[in-house]
Design a protein around this motif. Structure first.
Motif, PDB file in Angstrom:
ATOM      1  N   MET A 191       0.824  -1.208   0.000  1.00  0.00           N
ATOM      2  CA  MET A 191       0.000   0.000   0.000  1.00  0.00           C
ATOM      3  C   MET A 191       0.861   1.263   0.000  1.00  0.00           C
ATOM      4  N   MET A 192       2.040   1.172   0.672  1.00  0.00           N
ATOM      5  CA  MET A 192       2.914   2.340   0.712  1.00  0.00           C
ATOM      6  C   MET A 192       3.452   2.646  -0.688  1.00  0.00           C
ATOM      7  N   VAL A 193       3.786   1.579  -1.428  1.00  0.00           N
ATOM      8  CA  VAL A 193       4.275   1.792  -2.790  1.00  0.00           C
ATOM      9  C   VAL A 193       3.178   2.405  -3.655  1.00  0.00           C
ATOM     10  N   LEU A 194       1.946   1.902  -3.514  1.00  0.00           N
ATOM     11  CA  LEU A 194       0.819   2.441  -4.288  1.00  0.00           C
ATOM     12  C   LEU A 194       0.587   3.910  -3.959  1.00  0.00           C
ATOM     13  N   TYR A 199       2.743   6.032  -2.765  1.00  0.00           N
ATOM     14  CA  TYR A 199       3.857   6.836  -3.265  1.00  0.00           C
ATOM     15  C   TYR A 199       3.732   7.066  -4.769  1.00  0.00           C
ATOM     16  N   GLU A 200       3.428   6.009  -5.506  1.00  0.00           N
ATOM     17  CA  GLU A 200       3.305   6.147  -6.956  1.00  0.00           C
ATOM     18  C   GLU A 200       2.128   7.042  -7.336  1.00  0.00           C
ATOM     19  N   TRP A 201       1.045   6.924  -6.575  1.00  0.00           N
ATOM     20  CA  TRP A 201      -0.122   7.793  -6.858  1.00  0.00           C
ATOM     21  C   TRP A 201       0.243   9.253  -6.639  1.00  0.00           C
TER      22      TRP A 201
END
Length: 670
Positions: free
Chosen positions: A1-4, A6-8
């Motif tokens: 979720m952290m990667v999502l 960040y990318e968002w």
């Protein structure tokens, strides 16, 4: 979720993807509100009268409704005849004013909803072709909602930007190699794909909801459970869908088209690794088929374009009449197995593109390569993209308003040192100039002499300029504009009588009419009035087309169409600002084209009239049909011919009257 997350944040906030989505939604909404026109203008202009008729016709056609239509049609015909007879008797001194007013009031009650009944009867002609799946309903809302399910350039640009920015931003700063070495490299790629695909779907859903709200507020969307074929655009379709189901299906198809486009662009971005080149590939793959291929083939290709156009999958076959009278298929309906094949291949390509995108971003060691293109390639590619997306914009030049003397019933028109005359037998116009040979007006500004399919349908003179309306029928198949193989193009050409220089100031394609039992009709075509135009005139702001029993105004800047409440069965006069006409009670009226107000011309009750340089000439029904002249405001009326007359005409600077006694035409001295 952290990667999502960040990318968002990186794509939507840092690279302004969210602003791009909102801008696309706003631009699409504003464009829709600014350009949307009702598919059936008559229904919209006489909405209350049409609603009165629709209360009795709503739903499927049956014997009772057909009987009502027949009775109402006969009642309207009889009321018109009774009113005309009462006018003749009253102005001839055979009946009293009370009897005339009583007869006129009775006829007025029957004719109160005449305009709405005309629109309902046109719909009846369409419904009666196939009553089983065509119902009566107010179609402007559904026709507009389903017809806007077309290629939206704002959505296309937004998807191009998001898909290109997702991976190309990393390639631009050479961070792609580093990301592949991290444990989260594959997850980062998946998140980018998920964000871009989700944004494309969200944008299409939001736009569909915006369109739904717009047409609900503007027209209303009644009876979503009625068959799709109730809307003329889908009259020949074999799809067993309701109107609401068709909208949902079109919205879903457009969402899939956006997803497919985004997936293919994401895969292209990880291959070419350049912003501009990725966007150019996406634009070319969408716009080249859109512009260059007939609609017949587009919906049978596994590309994003047919799904972005959406409603073509729901339409039925369309046919045009060839030169020999044979039917030519312009568009063949997409069968269920063809749709399944195209959708299946498209879905497979989408999945492969997404898989290839993630795989190319997976943790694998690749040598860093120098970019194939230098820094100068990006501006050049961006320029190519701009050229591919920009459409040429043409407009009409505007001239200053000039004083004119125009009568629609006149066979000849005079200007500054010249005259234009119409030959009734050949239906051709000739130009006669002082000190020059007589020449034909009807010469095409593009192709020289007119072909068999070209003709002049009207002329107007103002100062030293001649304006003439031409029609040109041609067989053609093109993806842009009109989709029929046979169409008629109407143009207004301005001819300078001094230099003989020609310039087209108005062009419009009108669809061919349909017919039922010999009755020509067209439903849902904004420009369907052009083939019936018998004369026209203009000012610096609008074109005015005299069509059968009405006048249609077309704004020269916005091309908006409006029908004026002016009966056009008799002569129509225009002096550059005011339109003069005789109303249904035989009273002479003037419509000011600037203030858009109608005012009576004095207390004149006329059988016939014409406009002259000095004012107005009319047959006075209150004075035994004597010929009188007056100023444009109705003042200073004088009798110039005592004998009873049927009509007056003004041509070539000379006034004449047709006598009631023997039908002779005699000159009238002013």
């Amino acid at each position: 979720m952290m990667v999502l997350a960040y990318e968002w944040k990186k794509l939507m906030i840092g690279q302004r993807g969210l602003a791009c989505l909102l801008a696309a939604l706003v631009v699409s909404g504003v464009w829709l509100a600014a350009t949307e026109q009702p598919q059936n203008i008559a229904v919209q202009e006489h909405r209350s009268d049409y609603a009165w008729c629709l209360e009795r016709l709503d739903g499927a056609l049956d014997d009772q409704k057909e009987a009502w239509l027949q009775d109402e049609s006969e009642a309207i015909t009889e009321a018109k005849a009774a009113r005309a007879e009462a006018q003749e008797s009253y102005y001839g001194g055979l009946t009293s004013a009370e009897d005339y007013e009583s007869a006129a009031a009775q006829a007025g009650e029957v004719l109160a909803h005449e305009r709405g009944f005309d629109a309902a009867f046109q719909q009846y002609l369409y419904v009666s072709e196939n009553p089983t799946n065509r119902y009566f309903l107010e179609t402007n809302g559904w026709a507009g909602l389903l017809s806007v399910q077309t290629l939206d350039f704002a959505v296309l640009l937004a998807v191009l930007y998001l898909a290109a920015a997702a991976f190309c931003s990393e390639y631009a700063c050479q961070m792609d190699a580093l990301l592949r070495t991290t444990p989260e490299g594959r997850a980062s790629a998946r998140c980018k794909v998920l964000i871009v695909i989700g944004s494309a779907v969200a944008l299409c859903v939001a736009l569909s909801l915006l369109q739904l709200a717009f047409f609900t507020v503007k027209y209303g969307l009644p009876h979503g459970d009625y068959p799709l074929q109730s809307v003329p655009l889908f009259g020949t379709s074999e799809k067993s869908l309701s109107l609401a189901e068709a909208f949902v299906a079109a919205a879903a198809l457009r969402c899939f088209g956006a997803v497919m486009l985004a997936a293919l662009l994401l895969f292209a971005s990880v291959i070419v690794r350049k912003y501009a080149l990725t966007a150019l590939i996406g634009a070319a793959a969408t716009l080249i088929p859109f512009i260059g291929l007939p609609e017949q083939f587009i919906f049978r290709l596994p590309l994003p374009l047919p799904f972005l156009l959406a409603t073509g999958f729901l339409e039925g076959g369309r046919f045009a009449q060839g030169d020999g009278g044979e039917a030519i298929a312009v568009f063949a309906e997409v069968s269920p197995w063809e749709f399944a094949l195209v959708a299946g291949i498209s879905a497979a390509l989408t999945m492969l593109a997404l898989y290839g995108t993630v795989r190319r971003s997976t943790n694998c060691w690749l040598l860093e390569r120098r970019p194939r293109f230098g820094s100068k390639a990006k501006p050049a590619a961006a320029l190519l993209l701009a050229v591919a997306l920009l459409l040429p914009v043409t407009g009409c030049s505007s001239e200053a308003a000039e004083t004119a003397v125009y009568n629609s019933a006149a066979q000849s028109l005079t200007g500054d040192g010249f005259a234009v005359a119409l030959d009734d037998e050949t239906r051709t116009y000739t130009l006669e100039r002082e000190g020059a040979a007589t020449m034909a007006v009807e010469t095409s500004p593009l192709f020289g002499a007119f072909s068999d399919g070209e003709s002049v349908t009207g002329a107007y003179v103002a100062g030293s300029r001649i304006y003439y309306l031409t029609s040109r029928t041609q067989q053609y198949i093109d993806r842009v504009g009109n989709y029929n193989s046979t169409f008629t193009q109407f143009s207004i050409v301005r001819l300078n009588a001094d230099t003989l220089e020609r310039q087209v100031i108005f062009e419009q394609i009108a669809d061919s009419d349909r017919s039922l039992l010999g009755i020509d009709y067209t439903v849902g075509d904004t420009w369907a009035f052009l083939p019936d135009c018998r004369s026209f005139f203009l000012n610096d702001r609008s074109f005015f087309f005299v069509v059968n029993d009405k006048i249609v105004e077309v704004d020269r800047g916005t091309r908006s169409v409006q029908t004026l409440a002016i009966p056009a069965s008799g002569n129509i006069a225009f002096d550059g600002r005011a339109i003069y006409f005789i109303d249904e009670d035989s009273r002479l009226q003037a419509y000011d084209t600037q203030t858009r107000e109608v005012a009576p011309v004095g207390n004149i009750v006329a059988r016939s009239f014409c406009l002259t340089e000095g004012g107005l000439c009319f047959v006075n029904r209150l004075d035994g049909d004597a010929v009188c002249t007056c100023a444009k405001d109705g003042s200073d009326a004088v009798v110039v011919l005592e004998g009873p007359a049927l009509s007056v005409d003004y041509e070539g600077g000379e006034l004449s009257a047709t006598l009631k006694s023997d039908g002779r035409t005699v000159p009238v001295e002013l």
